[in-house]
Design a protein around this motif. Structure first.
Motif, PDB file in Angstrom:
ATOM      1  N   ASN A 162      -0.556  -7.513 -16.925  1.00 23.21           N
ATOM      2  CA  ASN A 162      -1.899  -8.089 -16.781  1.00 23.21           C
ATOM      3  C   ASN A 162      -2.912  -6.948 -16.750  1.00 23.21           C
ATOM      4  OD1 ASN A 162      -4.316  -9.247 -15.624  1.00 23.21           O
ATOM      5  ND2 ASN A 162      -3.084 -10.962 -14.897  1.00 23.21           N
ATOM      6  N   PRO A 163      -3.880  -6.931 -17.659  1.00 16.99           N
ATOM      7  CA  PRO A 163      -4.826  -5.803 -17.714  1.00 16.99           C
ATOM      8  C   PRO A 163      -5.606  -5.591 -16.429  1.00 16.99           C
ATOM      9  CG  PRO A 163      -5.576  -7.627 -19.089  1.00 16.99           C
ATOM     10  CD  PRO A 163      -4.170  -7.935 -18.691  1.00 16.99           C
ATOM     11  N   ARG A 164      -5.666  -6.604 -15.604  1.00 12.47           N
ATOM     12  CA  ARG A 164      -6.327  -6.442 -14.305  1.00 12.47           C
ATOM     13  C   ARG A 164      -5.611  -5.375 -13.471  1.00 12.47           C
ATOM     14  NH1 ARG A 164     -11.074  -6.927 -11.490  1.00 12.47           N
ATOM     15  NH2 ARG A 164     -10.727  -7.709  -9.387  1.00 12.47           N
ATOM     16  N   ALA A 165      -4.310  -5.220 -13.673  1.00  7.36           N
ATOM     17  CA  ALA A 165      -3.542  -4.236 -12.916  1.00  7.36           C
ATOM     18  C   ALA A 165      -4.029  -2.817 -13.192  1.00  7.36           C
ATOM     19  CB  ALA A 165      -2.057  -4.359 -13.265  1.00  7.36           C
ATOM     20  N   GLN A 166      -4.280  -2.510 -14.449  1.00  9.75           N
ATOM     21  CA  GLN A 166      -4.746  -1.164 -14.798  1.00  9.75           C
ATOM     22  C   GLN A 166      -6.114  -0.898 -14.208  1.00  9.75           C
ATOM     23  OE1 GLN A 166      -4.018  -0.014 -18.827  1.00  9.75           O
ATOM     24  NE2 GLN A 166      -5.651   1.505 -18.880  1.00  9.75           N
ATOM     25  N   GLU A 167      -6.949  -1.910 -14.217  1.00 12.04           N
ATOM     26  CA  GLU A 167      -8.287  -1.777 -13.648  1.00 12.04           C
ATOM     27  C   GLU A 167      -8.210  -1.446 -12.158  1.00 12.04           C
ATOM     28  OE1 GLU A 167     -12.412  -4.240 -14.280  1.00 12.04           O
ATOM     29  OE2 GLU A 167     -10.635  -5.400 -13.778  1.00 12.04           O
ATOM     30  N   VAL A 168      -7.318  -2.123 -11.450  1.00 15.96           N
ATOM     31  CA  VAL A 168      -7.177  -1.913 -10.004  1.00 15.96           C
ATOM     32  C   VAL A 168      -6.496  -0.581  -9.709  1.00 15.96           C
ATOM     33  CG1 VAL A 168      -6.001  -2.773  -7.935  1.00 15.96           C
ATOM     34  CG2 VAL A 168      -7.189  -4.364  -9.448  1.00 15.96           C
ATOM     35  N   ALA A 169      -5.468  -0.246 -10.492  1.00 16.48           N
ATOM     36  CA  ALA A 169      -4.725   0.992 -10.250  1.00 16.48           C
ATOM     37  C   ALA A 169      -5.624   2.219 -10.366  1.00 16.48           C
ATOM     38  CB  ALA A 169      -3.563   1.086 -11.230  1.00 16.48           C
ATOM     39  N   ASN A 170      -6.616   2.163 -11.252  1.00 17.01           N
ATOM     40  CA  ASN A 170      -7.491   3.306 -11.482  1.00 17.01           C
ATOM     41  C   ASN A 170      -8.719   3.315 -10.572  1.00 17.01           C
ATOM     42  OD1 ASN A 170      -5.797   4.182 -13.524  1.00 17.01           O
ATOM     43  ND2 ASN A 170      -6.901   3.085 -15.122  1.00 17.01           N
ATOM     44  N   LEU A 171      -8.816   2.300  -9.716  1.00 18.06           N
ATOM     45  CA  LEU A 171      -9.971   2.190  -8.828  1.00 18.06           C
ATOM     46  C   LEU A 171      -9.946   3.255  -7.739  1.00 18.06           C
ATOM     47  CD1 LEU A 171     -12.412   0.373  -7.858  1.00 18.06           C
ATOM     48  CD2 LEU A 171     -10.754  -0.760  -6.374  1.00 18.06           C
ATOM     49  N   GLN A 172     -11.084   3.900  -7.534  1.00 18.52           N
ATOM     50  CA  GLN A 172     -11.243   4.838  -6.430  1.00 18.52           C
ATOM     51  C   GLN A 172     -11.921   4.103  -5.272  1.00 18.52           C
ATOM     52  OE1 GLN A 172      -9.971   8.005  -6.529  1.00 18.52           O
ATOM     53  NE2 GLN A 172      -9.171   7.343  -8.521  1.00 18.52           N
ATOM     54  N   SER A 173     -11.239   3.996  -4.144  1.00 16.56           N
ATOM     55  CA  SER A 173     -11.764   3.223  -3.014  1.00 16.56           C
ATOM     56  C   SER A 173     -12.246   4.138  -1.888  1.00 16.56           C
ATOM     57  CB  SER A 173     -10.687   2.272  -2.470  1.00 16.56           C
ATOM     58  OG  SER A 173     -11.155   1.604  -1.320  1.00 16.56           O
ATOM     59  N   ASP A 174     -13.506   3.952  -1.503  1.00 18.98           N
ATOM     60  CA  ASP A 174     -14.038   4.666  -0.338  1.00 18.98           C
ATOM     61  C   ASP A 174     -14.247   3.713   0.831  1.00 18.98           C
ATOM     62  OD1 ASP A 174     -16.159   3.185  -1.264  1.00 18.98           O
ATOM     63  OD2 ASP A 174     -17.550   4.866  -1.478  1.00 18.98           O
ATOM     64  N   PHE A 175     -13.568   2.535   0.754  1.00 21.34           N
ATOM     65  CA  PHE A 175     -13.698   1.545   1.814  1.00 21.34           C
ATOM     66  C   PHE A 175     -13.138   2.071   3.133  1.00 21.34           C
ATOM     67  CE2 PHE A 175     -11.565  -1.766   4.318  1.00 21.34           C
ATOM     68  CZ  PHE A 175     -12.656  -2.538   4.667  1.00 21.34           C
ATOM     69  N   SER A 176     -13.789   1.717   4.223  1.00 23.75           N
ATOM     70  CA  SER A 176     -13.327   2.073   5.567  1.00 23.75           C
ATOM     71  C   SER A 176     -13.253   0.822   6.428  1.00 23.75           C
ATOM     72  CB  SER A 176     -14.291   3.079   6.207  1.00 23.75           C
ATOM     73  OG  SER A 176     -13.963   3.279   7.570  1.00 23.75           O
ATOM     74  N   TRP A 177     -12.152   0.687   7.173  1.00 21.92           N
ATOM     75  CA  TRP A 177     -12.016  -0.462   8.074  1.00 21.92           C
ATOM     76  C   TRP A 177     -13.081  -0.453   9.164  1.00 21.92           C
ATOM     77  CZ3 TRP A 177      -9.467  -4.258   6.214  1.00 21.92           C
ATOM     78  CH2 TRP A 177      -8.313  -4.083   5.477  1.00 21.92           C
ATOM     79  N   THR A 178     -13.721   0.686   9.386  1.00 21.49           N
ATOM     80  CA  THR A 178     -14.766   0.761  10.417  1.00 21.49           C
ATOM     81  C   THR A 178     -15.944  -0.147  10.064  1.00 21.49           C
ATOM     82  OG1 THR A 178     -15.785   2.700   9.348  1.00 21.49           O
ATOM     83  CG2 THR A 178     -14.140   3.120  11.054  1.00 21.49           C
ATOM     84  N   SER A 179     -16.086  -0.481   8.778  1.00 22.31           N
ATOM     85  CA  SER A 179     -17.185  -1.382   8.391  1.00 22.31           C
ATOM     86  C   SER A 179     -16.977  -2.787   8.947  1.00 22.31           C
ATOM     87  CB  SER A 179     -17.315  -1.443   6.866  1.00 22.31           C
ATOM     88  OG  SER A 179     -16.131  -1.954   6.268  1.00 22.31           O
ATOM     89  N   TYR A 180     -15.749  -3.096   9.359  1.00 23.50           N
ATOM     90  CA  TYR A 180     -15.460  -4.377  10.001  1.00 23.50           C
ATOM     91  C   TYR A 180     -15.187  -4.223  11.490  1.00 23.50           C
ATOM     92  CZ  TYR A 180     -14.875  -6.189   5.246  1.00 23.50           C
ATOM     93  OH  TYR A 180     -15.071  -6.558   3.935  1.00 23.50           O
ATOM     94  N   GLY A 181     -15.497  -3.070  12.023  1.00 19.91           N
ATOM     95  CA  GLY A 181     -15.277  -2.836  13.444  1.00 19.91           C
ATOM     96  C   GLY A 181     -13.829  -2.535  13.784  1.00 19.91           C
ATOM     97  N   LEU A 182     -13.061  -2.111  12.790  1.00 23.56           N
ATOM     98  CA  LEU A 182     -11.654  -1.759  13.004  1.00 23.56           C
ATOM     99  C   LEU A 182     -11.475  -0.249  12.862  1.00 23.56           C
ATOM    100  CD1 LEU A 182     -10.080  -4.696  10.948  1.00 23.56           C
ATOM    101  CD2 LEU A 182     -10.265  -4.527  13.439  1.00 23.56           C
ATOM    102  N   LYS A 183     -10.227   0.193  12.918  1.00 17.28           N
ATOM    103  CA  LYS A 183      -9.948   1.619  12.861  1.00 17.28           C
ATOM    104  C   LYS A 183      -9.218   1.979  11.577  1.00 17.28           C
ATOM    105  CE  LYS A 183      -9.452   2.022  17.909  1.00 17.28           C
ATOM    106  NZ  LYS A 183      -8.513   2.368  19.015  1.00 17.28           N
ATOM    107  N   ASP A 184      -9.600   3.096  10.981  1.00 16.93           N
ATOM    108  CA  ASP A 184      -8.834   3.653   9.878  1.00 16.93           C
ATOM    109  C   ASP A 184      -7.582   4.308  10.448  1.00 16.93           C
ATOM    110  OD1 ASP A 184     -10.672   2.917   7.876  1.00 16.93           O
ATOM    111  OD2 ASP A 184     -11.892   4.691   8.251  1.00 16.93           O
ATOM    112  N   GLY A 185      -6.536   4.384   9.654  1.00 17.15           N
ATOM    113  CA  GLY A 185      -5.316   5.041  10.115  1.00 17.15           C
ATOM    114  C   GLY A 185      -4.405   4.164  10.930  1.00 17.15           C
ATOM    115  N   VAL A 186      -4.756   2.881  11.063  1.00 13.28           N
ATOM    116  CA  VAL A 186      -3.917   1.921  11.787  1.00 13.28           C
ATOM    117  C   VAL A 186      -3.381   0.903  10.775  1.00 13.28           C
ATOM    118  CG1 VAL A 186      -3.840   0.137  13.580  1.00 13.28           C
ATOM    119  CG2 VAL A 186      -5.255   2.183  13.900  1.00 13.28           C
ATOM    120  N   LYS A 187      -2.106   0.584  10.859  1.00 12.38           N
ATOM    121  CA  LYS A 187      -1.535  -0.405   9.947  1.00 12.38           C
ATOM    122  C   LYS A 187      -2.332  -1.701  10.020  1.00 12.38           C
ATOM    123  CE  LYS A 187       3.228   1.302  10.130  1.00 12.38           C
ATOM    124  NZ  LYS A 187       4.618   0.975  10.504  1.00 12.38           N
TER     125      LYS A 187
END
Length: 364
Positions: A162-187
């Protein structure tokens, strides 16, 4: 290269076509596109935002019971074929690509009668009715799952993913769980039943809240914009409170970027979801929707379970206990999670867009 894209009704038919368009644009900067959709499907809201020229046909699906509306369906189909021929004659495409949905049936059937090369893409393990109809006249057929191969002429099929897979695989994410009041580095367990949410998944999560409150991992539920109020009402009725490590959201508009930071995903087993999570090598707990044609989500999920790339819970078996048990198996057992990550990544086809492009070039 001049390409007509057609797919409609649901995002699962639309996003692969749009992902393909991006790949083609990267390889051929002078490529021209025309997207032909329907008046009834969500493509009318999605495609114009991309800047791709968009035209519409009036089509509707067949009723699965004996109904007078099926006479109207046939009438609209034949009318749409005539209109599609006029559109194609004006645009003069090199190839017409269909990604499913009733509108693609009219467009590609018109193209086949005009001797224009056609390529269809089947995202699921079980072929849709439109693609089955188009298969005999199609030039080539791209498959998202090997399991669909036996449902089409063998000499035409190519496994491309599915070509959507390639689009997602190449995505660079700068998302942080802190934007939802959570912690980065926690499962983090991400629970997503689709853009509108899924009642069964929401209710199972609600029942699991007391257990999730005691777990060391974070939990994020995307309940759906029209379902979050009901979730919060039930939460209050049952006198349940959410721990600081649990968040319930109406919607996430950058889902691939968020998925990239999740540890485990709970989701339906639609083709696009599976393409995305396997492209990321993300362990998953799949809950196939029982309300889809041919029960194709169960078969989609089975292909991952058999590969050791996911767990699956049938909707009748989904409850708070089964959800927590599955989540614990992956979030409290590093060895199992790592093994599933490896298998998920092995199943994923991260060059699906390139494969689709090569398939199209082969017919021109």
């Amino acid at each position: 290269m001049k390409v007509v894209l057609s797919g409609g009704g649901t995002g699962g038919h639309i996003y692969p076509a749009l992902a393909l368009a991006k790949i083609i644009e990267q390889k051929e900067t002078d490529a021209e596109f025309l997207y032909i959709g329907s008046y009834r499907g969500v493509e009318k809201n999605i495609v114009p935002q991309t800047g791709i020229p968009f035209m519409q046909l009036d089509v509707q699906g067949f009723s699965r019971s004996l109904s007078a509306s099926n006479f109207k369906t046939v009438y609209l189909f034949l009318k749409a074929v005539r209109e599609a021929k006029k559109i194609l004659k004006g645009f003069q495409p090199d190839v017409v690509v269909g990604t499913g949905g009733y509108v693609s049936g009219a467009v590609l059937y018109a193209a086949q009668q005009m001797k224009i090369p056609t390529v269809i893409h089947e995202q699921n393990s079980v072929a849709g009715i439109t693609n089955k109809f188009l298969a005999r006249g199609a030039t080539k057929i791209g498959l998202g799952f090997e399991a669909a191969k036996d449902q089409f002429p063998a000499d035409k099929t190519v496994l491309i993913g599915n070509p959507r897979a390639q689009e997602v695989a190449n995505l660079q994410s700068d998302f942080s769980w802190t934007s939802y009041g959570l912690k980065d580095g926690v499962k983090t367990l991400l629970i997503f039943g689709g853009s509108q949410g899924a009642p069964a998944i929401n209710l199972a999560t609600l029942a699991a809240i007391p257990a999730f409150n005691d777990r060391p991992y974070q939990v994020v539920l995307v309940a759906g914009p029209k379902r979050i109020d009901n979730f919060n009402r039930l939460l209050a009725e049952r006198n349940l409170t959410l721990g600081d490590h649990i968040k319930v959201l109406p919607y996430i508009d950058n889902m691939p970027a968020v998925m990239k930071k999740a540890s485990v995903l709970v989701s339906r087993a639609g083709a696009t979801s599976i393409a995305e999570l396997t492209a990321l090598g993300l362990p998953a707990i799949l809950v196939p929707s029982p309300f889809v044609t041919g029960d194709h989500q169960t078969k989609n999920a089975s292909s991952l379970v058999e590969a050791g790339a996911a767990l699956s819970i049938k909707e009748p078996d989904l409850n708070g206990d089964s959800l927590v048990k599955a989540a614990d198996a992956l979030l409290l057992d590093d060895a199992q999670a790592q093994a599933m990550e490896k298998q998920s990544a092995a199943v994923g086809i991260t060059d699906a867009g390139d494969r689709f492009y090569d398939l199209i070039k082969s017919v021109i």
